[in-house]
Motif scaffolding. Structure first.
Motif, PDB file in Angstrom:
ATOM      1  N   ASP A  22      10.738  -4.925  16.378  1.00  0.00           N
ATOM      2  CA  ASP A  22      11.654  -3.987  15.731  1.00  0.00           C
ATOM      3  C   ASP A  22      12.248  -3.028  16.765  1.00  0.00           C
ATOM      4  OD1 ASP A  22      12.933  -2.925  13.414  1.00  0.00           O
ATOM      5  OD2 ASP A  22      11.534  -1.233  13.482  1.00  0.00           O
ATOM      6  N   ARG A  23      11.412  -2.533  17.672  1.00  0.00           N
ATOM      7  CA  ARG A  23      11.920  -1.645  18.732  1.00  0.00           C
ATOM      8  C   ARG A  23      12.900  -2.387  19.628  1.00  0.00           C
ATOM      9  NH1 ARG A  23       6.556   0.093  19.138  1.00  0.00           N
ATOM     10  NH2 ARG A  23       6.253  -1.202  20.964  1.00  0.00           N
ATOM     11  N   GLN A  24      12.585  -3.642  19.958  1.00  0.00           N
ATOM     12  CA  GLN A  24      13.480  -4.424  20.815  1.00  0.00           C
ATOM     13  C   GLN A  24      14.812  -4.677  20.112  1.00  0.00           C
ATOM     14  OE1 GLN A  24      11.098  -7.870  21.614  1.00  0.00           O
ATOM     15  NE2 GLN A  24      10.121  -6.955  23.409  1.00  0.00           N
ATOM     16  N   LEU A  25      14.764  -4.996  18.822  1.00  0.00           N
ATOM     17  CA  LEU A  25      15.988  -5.241  18.075  1.00  0.00           C
ATOM     18  C   LEU A  25      16.827  -3.963  17.984  1.00  0.00           C
ATOM     19  CD1 LEU A  25      17.753  -7.124  16.374  1.00  0.00           C
ATOM     20  CD2 LEU A  25      16.395  -6.454  14.387  1.00  0.00           C
ATOM     21  N   ARG A  26      16.204  -2.855  17.677  1.00  0.00           N
ATOM     22  CA  ARG A  26      16.942  -1.590  17.602  1.00  0.00           C
ATOM     23  C   ARG A  26      17.550  -1.222  18.951  1.00  0.00           C
ATOM     24  NH1 ARG A  26      13.434   2.136  13.466  1.00  0.00           N
ATOM     25  NH2 ARG A  26      13.677   0.694  11.732  1.00  0.00           N
ATOM     26  N   SER A  27      16.800  -1.457  20.019  1.00  0.00           N
ATOM     27  CA  SER A  27      17.317  -1.178  21.354  1.00  0.00           C
ATOM     28  C   SER A  27      18.531  -2.050  21.651  1.00  0.00           C
ATOM     29  CB  SER A  27      16.217  -1.437  22.391  1.00  0.00           C
ATOM     30  OG  SER A  27      16.733  -1.339  23.689  1.00  0.00           O
ATOM     31  N   PHE A  28      18.471  -3.338  21.301  1.00  0.00           N
ATOM     32  CA  PHE A  28      19.619  -4.231  21.503  1.00  0.00           C
ATOM     33  C   PHE A  28      20.821  -3.744  20.714  1.00  0.00           C
ATOM     34  CE2 PHE A  28      22.211  -7.740  19.927  1.00  0.00           C
ATOM     35  CZ  PHE A  28      22.632  -8.302  21.127  1.00  0.00           C
ATOM     36  N   LEU A  29      20.594  -3.401  19.456  1.00  0.00           N
ATOM     37  CA  LEU A  29      21.700  -2.954  18.614  1.00  0.00           C
ATOM     38  C   LEU A  29      22.318  -1.661  19.131  1.00  0.00           C
ATOM     39  CD1 LEU A  29      20.296  -3.758  15.061  1.00  0.00           C
ATOM     40  CD2 LEU A  29      21.969  -5.056  16.374  1.00  0.00           C
ATOM     41  N   GLU A  30      21.493  -0.734  19.592  1.00  0.00           N
ATOM     42  CA  GLU A  30      22.020   0.530  20.098  1.00  0.00           C
ATOM     43  C   GLU A  30      22.835   0.335  21.374  1.00  0.00           C
ATOM     44  OE1 GLU A  30      18.594   3.003  20.576  1.00  0.00           O
ATOM     45  OE2 GLU A  30      18.362   3.317  18.417  1.00  0.00           O
ATOM     46  N   ARG A  31      22.377  -0.574  22.247  1.00  0.00           N
ATOM     47  CA  ARG A  31      23.056  -0.763  23.529  1.00  0.00           C
ATOM     48  C   ARG A  31      24.258  -1.692  23.449  1.00  0.00           C
ATOM     49  NH1 ARG A  31      19.042  -3.110  27.177  1.00  0.00           N
ATOM     50  NH2 ARG A  31      17.595  -3.122  25.460  1.00  0.00           N
ATOM     51  N   HIS A  32      24.235  -2.684  22.552  1.00  0.00           N
ATOM     52  CA  HIS A  32      25.243  -3.745  22.603  1.00  0.00           C
ATOM     53  C   HIS A  32      26.150  -3.850  21.382  1.00  0.00           C
ATOM     54  CE1 HIS A  32      23.340  -5.207  26.221  1.00  0.00           C
ATOM     55  NE2 HIS A  32      22.182  -5.242  25.605  1.00  0.00           N
ATOM     56  N   VAL A  33      25.789  -3.240  20.284  1.00  0.00           N
ATOM     57  CA  VAL A  33      26.589  -3.377  19.059  1.00  0.00           C
ATOM     58  C   VAL A  33      26.993  -1.980  18.579  1.00  0.00           C
ATOM     59  CG1 VAL A  33      26.651  -4.289  16.719  1.00  0.00           C
ATOM     60  CG2 VAL A  33      25.320  -5.476  18.451  1.00  0.00           C
ATOM     61  N   PRO A  34      28.252  -1.630  18.775  1.00  0.00           N
ATOM     62  CA  PRO A  34      28.685  -0.292  18.345  1.00  0.00           C
ATOM     63  C   PRO A  34      28.864  -0.235  16.824  1.00  0.00           C
ATOM     64  CG  PRO A  34      30.535  -1.495  19.250  1.00  0.00           C
ATOM     65  CD  PRO A  34      29.330  -2.374  19.435  1.00  0.00           C
ATOM     66  N   SER A  35      28.938   0.983  16.320  1.00  0.00           N
ATOM     67  CA  SER A  35      29.235   1.152  14.904  1.00  0.00           C
ATOM     68  C   SER A  35      30.719   0.883  14.680  1.00  0.00           C
ATOM     69  CB  SER A  35      28.878   2.567  14.437  1.00  0.00           C
ATOM     70  OG  SER A  35      29.750   3.484  15.049  1.00  0.00           O
ATOM     71  N   ARG A  36      31.095   0.651  13.443  1.00  0.00           N
ATOM     72  CA  ARG A  36      32.497   0.377  13.143  1.00  0.00           C
ATOM     73  C   ARG A  36      33.371   1.571  13.527  1.00  0.00           C
ATOM     74  NH1 ARG A  36      34.898  -1.100   7.311  1.00  0.00           N
ATOM     75  NH2 ARG A  36      33.163   0.184   6.736  1.00  0.00           N
ATOM     76  N   ARG A  37      32.838   2.750  13.351  1.00  0.00           N
ATOM     77  CA  ARG A  37      33.584   3.971  13.642  1.00  0.00           C
ATOM     78  C   ARG A  37      33.974   4.044  15.120  1.00  0.00           C
ATOM     79  NH1 ARG A  37      30.738   9.643  13.391  1.00  0.00           N
ATOM     80  NH2 ARG A  37      29.204   8.244  14.197  1.00  0.00           N
ATOM     81  N   GLU A  38      33.075   3.643  16.017  1.00  0.00           N
ATOM     82  CA  GLU A  38      33.386   3.719  17.441  1.00  0.00           C
ATOM     83  C   GLU A  38      33.824   2.379  18.026  1.00  0.00           C
ATOM     84  OE1 GLU A  38      29.824   3.595  20.277  1.00  0.00           O
ATOM     85  OE2 GLU A  38      28.971   4.481  18.460  1.00  0.00           O
TER      86      GLU A  38
END
Length: 182
Positions: free
Chosen positions: A74-90
């Motif tokens: 879960d930590r690895q997935l969240r880290s990937f999402l934070e670093r590589h997948v931006p939110s729609r807003r940004e």
């Protein structure tokens, strides 16, 4: 009592005992056959239940092992999402900044850029379609396409096409998808 009467009573008692013993053997055989069938059925049901229990125990061990690994994953997935997948807003600004930075690094000229937000459901991410037209020397265009594909953002290059432009400039039409958090 006479001896003859005693003999008759003894014979009768022996016959009664023999008849009772025979009946006992018949009842025992009938009950044993019935109980043997039931016992075999119960033993089969016990074995089937035991095998089901062993399968469930193995599955439980697998799930417990997986559950123990979930916090790390879960930590690895969240880290990937934070670093590589931006939110729609940004997503739009991040895509524009990325294209601008890569065109400067690759020394190509940005001719056009367009965005298309794909709002279809069914995937865990939304896709921001990018259509980019750049111009420059062939080696610089390849460098730009490679830099875009290997950037740290979650981008998939769908297609690219080279076109000869007037003069010495060569053009590149590139379609890519930038994945965004919904």
């Amino acid at each position: 009592m006479s001896q003859q009467r005693r003999k008759n009573r003894t014979h009768i008692a022996i016959w009664v005992v023999l008849i009772l013993a025979g009946l006992n053997v018949l009842v025992y055989a009938a009950l044993n056959r019935s109980l043997s069938g039931r016992l075999a059925q119960e033993q089969q049901r016990f074995e089937a239940t035991r095998l089901d229990w062993l399968r469930e125990k193995a599955q439980l061990a697998y799930l417990e092992k997986r559950d123990a690994a979930l916090p790390v994953e879960d930590r690895q997935l969240r880290s990937f999402l934070e670093r590589h997948v931006p939110s729609r807003r940004e997503g739009f600004s991040r895509a524009a900044l990325l294209i601008q930075r890569l065109t400067q690094q690759s020394e190509v000229q940005l001719a056009a850029i367009s965005y298309n937000l794909d709002r279809t459901k069914g995937e865990p991410f939304e896709r921001l379609g990018l259509r980019v037209d750049v111009q420059g020397p062939f080696a610089d265009l390849l460098n730009f396409a490679h830099s875009l594909e290997t950037s740290s953002d979650f981008i998939v290059v769908r297609s690219f096409k080279f076109q000869g432009e007037n003069g010495a400039a060569l053009g590149l039409h590139l379609n890519a998808d930038l994945y965004l958090m919904p």
